[in-house]
Design a protein around this motif. Structure first.
Motif, short mmCIF file in Angstrom:
data_model
loop_
_atom_site.label_atom_id
_atom_site.label_comp_id
_atom_site.label_asym_id
_atom_site.label_seq_id
_atom_site.Cartn_x
_atom_site.Cartn_y
_atom_site.Cartn_z
N GLU A 159 48.88 43.29 40.27
CA GLU A 159 47.61 43.30 39.50
C GLU A 159 46.89 41.99 39.81
OE1 GLU A 159 46.08 43.60 34.94
OE2 GLU A 159 47.63 45.07 35.52
N LEU A 160 47.79 40.92 39.41
CA LEU A 160 47.00 39.41 39.54
C LEU A 160 46.63 39.43 40.78
CD1 LEU A 160 49.99 37.58 37.42
CD2 LEU A 160 47.47 38.40 36.51
N MET A 161 47.35 39.97 41.88
CA MET A 161 47.23 39.54 43.21
C MET A 161 45.80 40.32 43.81
SD MET A 161 50.72 40.14 45.27
CE MET A 161 52.08 39.08 45.08
N GLY A 162 45.75 41.74 43.14
CA GLY A 162 44.56 42.52 43.45
C GLY A 162 43.16 41.93 42.86
N ALA A 163 43.49 41.14 41.98
CA ALA A 163 42.16 40.22 41.32
C ALA A 163 41.97 38.86 42.18
CB ALA A 163 42.45 40.00 39.96
N PRO B 95 41.20 39.29 46.81
CA PRO B 95 40.03 39.09 47.35
C PRO B 95 38.95 38.03 47.04
CG PRO B 95 40.57 41.23 46.19
CD PRO B 95 41.51 40.01 45.84
N ILE B 96 39.12 37.34 45.87
CA ILE B 96 38.33 36.35 45.73
C ILE B 96 38.47 35.13 46.65
CG2 ILE B 96 37.64 34.43 43.75
CD1 ILE B 96 38.28 36.41 41.72
N SER B 97 39.87 34.69 46.89
CA SER B 97 40.12 33.82 47.82
C SER B 97 39.79 34.02 49.26
CB SER B 97 41.69 33.25 47.50
OG SER B 97 42.02 32.73 46.35
N PHE B 98 39.97 35.32 49.51
CA PHE B 98 39.39 35.79 51.03
C PHE B 98 37.99 35.47 51.24
CE2 PHE B 98 38.27 38.98 54.03
CZ PHE B 98 39.46 38.69 55.01
N ARG B 99 37.30 36.06 50.22
CA ARG B 99 35.87 35.49 50.18
C ARG B 99 35.62 34.19 50.52
NH1 ARG B 99 35.16 39.79 46.49
NH2 ARG B 99 35.07 38.37 44.78
N GLU C 292 33.34 37.45 38.50
CA GLU C 292 33.16 38.57 39.72
C GLU C 292 33.08 37.69 41.19
OE1 GLU C 292 31.43 38.26 37.11
OE2 GLU C 292 31.85 40.20 36.06
N ALA C 293 33.01 36.35 41.08
CA ALA C 293 32.96 35.43 42.27
C ALA C 293 32.14 36.18 43.48
CB ALA C 293 34.28 35.21 42.56
N ARG C 294 30.83 36.37 43.11
CA ARG C 294 30.08 37.02 44.40
C ARG C 294 29.71 35.74 45.46
NH1 ARG C 294 27.79 38.59 39.58
NH2 ARG C 294 26.43 36.67 39.28
N PHE C 295 29.45 36.37 46.78
CA PHE C 295 29.34 35.68 47.81
C PHE C 295 28.52 34.42 47.61
CE2 PHE C 295 31.60 38.54 50.72
CZ PHE C 295 32.16 37.67 51.63
N GLN D 140 38.84 31.97 39.76
CA GLN D 140 40.23 32.69 39.77
C GLN D 140 40.82 32.96 40.71
OE1 GLN D 140 40.05 34.66 35.83
NE2 GLN D 140 38.89 33.19 34.85
N GLY D 141 41.20 32.34 41.77
CA GLY D 141 41.59 32.96 43.08
C GLY D 141 43.19 32.70 43.11
N VAL D 142 43.95 32.78 44.57
CA VAL D 142 44.88 32.60 44.45
C VAL D 142 45.45 30.89 44.13
CG1 VAL D 142 46.73 32.09 46.26
CG2 VAL D 142 45.28 33.90 46.50
N GLY D 143 44.80 30.07 44.48
CA GLY D 143 44.94 28.59 43.98
C GLY D 143 45.07 28.57 42.21
N TYR D 144 44.11 29.16 41.70
CA TYR D 144 44.32 29.22 40.24
C TYR D 144 45.61 29.76 39.79
CZ TYR D 144 42.70 30.36 35.68
OH TYR D 144 42.91 30.55 34.06
N GLN D 145 45.62 31.16 40.45
CA GLN D 145 46.93 31.91 39.89
C GLN D 145 48.26 30.88 40.02
OE1 GLN D 145 47.24 34.26 37.95
NE2 GLN D 145 44.95 35.10 37.93
N LEU D 146 48.60 30.16 41.44
CA LEU D 146 49.45 29.49 41.74
C LEU D 146 49.57 28.19 40.75
CD1 LEU D 146 49.49 29.46 45.54
CD2 LEU D 146 51.19 30.50 44.29
#
Length: 307
Positions: free
Chosen positions: A88-92, A95-99, A168-171, A257-263
């Motif tokens: 669930e954390l990955m799903g959130a 996508p943000i870090s990918f954008r 939401e971290a829009r583009f 709140q992307g991958v870096g934030y969660q790590l």
């Protein structure tokens, strides 16, 4: 080509197992995750025993790894210590870090390649010196300085952007953070492209193309640039994973709140399931990016053929 791809995919299996096992061992060797969960307070022995049994921490490391490996093949990356499933954390976060990665990669390719080509074709001229000086300045300034400066002037003083990115971290909100994230890599892409262009510009096939009467633009785009992109593509392929995993500073500055934030949160709280789960997916991204780079070699250079 199909046999080559199949062989490369098979070669990824031992690499994936070795990398994930080392990550698993190193993360769980940092300390007792249950003790880290309680912070400065000593955990109740009965509660600690239940938690260790629940997360299989009472078993040897190799057994924990095999259990974890069996679970991830079913899509179960475990449960974080706060009770939320890691998937669930990955799903959130992903996508943000990918954008953010796509925006940073677009800046690198658009500006890095153009500046590198211009600088390489004008080697030794004033524009070449200016580009090299600018890239050196960007490399020398730490990312957190660039990020906080842009956040203050563009967000606080001028009001052109929100100082913090929304959940939401829009583009549109990620353009400035993406530029900050890309700046150092953009400088390296520029310098790498410039060196490759300058070396290939003196090659025999370029002189032959010019002697045949081909236009300068055709020689540059069809022959010079295409053959000069192989080292740049190699760097960009490795940079995909680095942009997603190495954005901890940028994400902290702009509250992304992307991958870096969660790590960062996982390491800070010794939340081992979160750290191992995210890094496992990042290992897969690195492996697939390297496979894509190898396939692009054959597209860029017709001399390369995969049996």
């Amino acid at each position: 080509m199909g046999r080559y791809v199949a062989r490369r995919l098979l070669q990824m299996i031992p690499v994936f197992l070795g990398a994930t096992f080392l990550i698993f061992v190193m993360v769980y060797a940092l300390g007792d995750p249950v003790a880290g969960l309680f912070g400065d307070r000593a955990p109740d022995p009965a509660t600690a025993r239940v938690l260790r049994e629940q997360f299989h921490l009472d078993r040897p490391v190799w057994q924990q790894y095999l259990l974890y490996l069996g679970n991830i093949f079913t899509g179960d990356f475990g449960t974080a210590f706060d009770g939320r499933p890691v998937i669930e954390l990955m799903g959130a976060a992903f996508p943000i870090s990918f954008r953010l990665m796509l925006i940073a990669l677009a800046f690198e390719m658009a500006f890095g390649l153009v500046l590198g080509v211009v600088s390489g074709l004008r080697r030794g001229k004033s524009i070449d010196t200016s580009v090299l000086l600018m890239t050196l300045i960007v490399i020398a300034i730490p990312t957190f300085v660039l990020g906080t400066t842009a956040q203050f002037f563009l967000g606080v003083e001028l009001g052109w952007m929100n100082p913090a990115v929304s959940p939401e971290a829009r583009f549109s909100e990620l353009i400035v953070p993406g530029l900050i994230l890309a700046l150092v890599s953009l400088a390296y892409v520029t310098r790498l492209t410039r060196t490759s262009i300058a070396e290939n510009a003196r090659a025999d096939y370029i002189r032959t193309a010019v002697a045949k009467g081909l236009s300068r633009s055709r020689v540059t785009t069809r022959h010079l640039l295409r053959n000069s992109l192989i080292p740049v593509v190699t760097y960009l392929g490795a940079d995909i994973g680095i942009l997603m995993a190495g954005a901890i500073v940028t994400e902290r500055i702009f509250n992304i709140q992307g991958v870096g934030y969660q790590l960062y949160q996982g390491i800070l709280r010794q939340n081992s399931p979160t750290v191992v789960g995210f890094v496992t997916v990042l290992v897969l991204i690195f492996l697939l990016a390297n496979l894509l780079v190898d396939l692009l070699y054959a597209v860029l250079d017709p001399r390369i053929r995969y049996a």
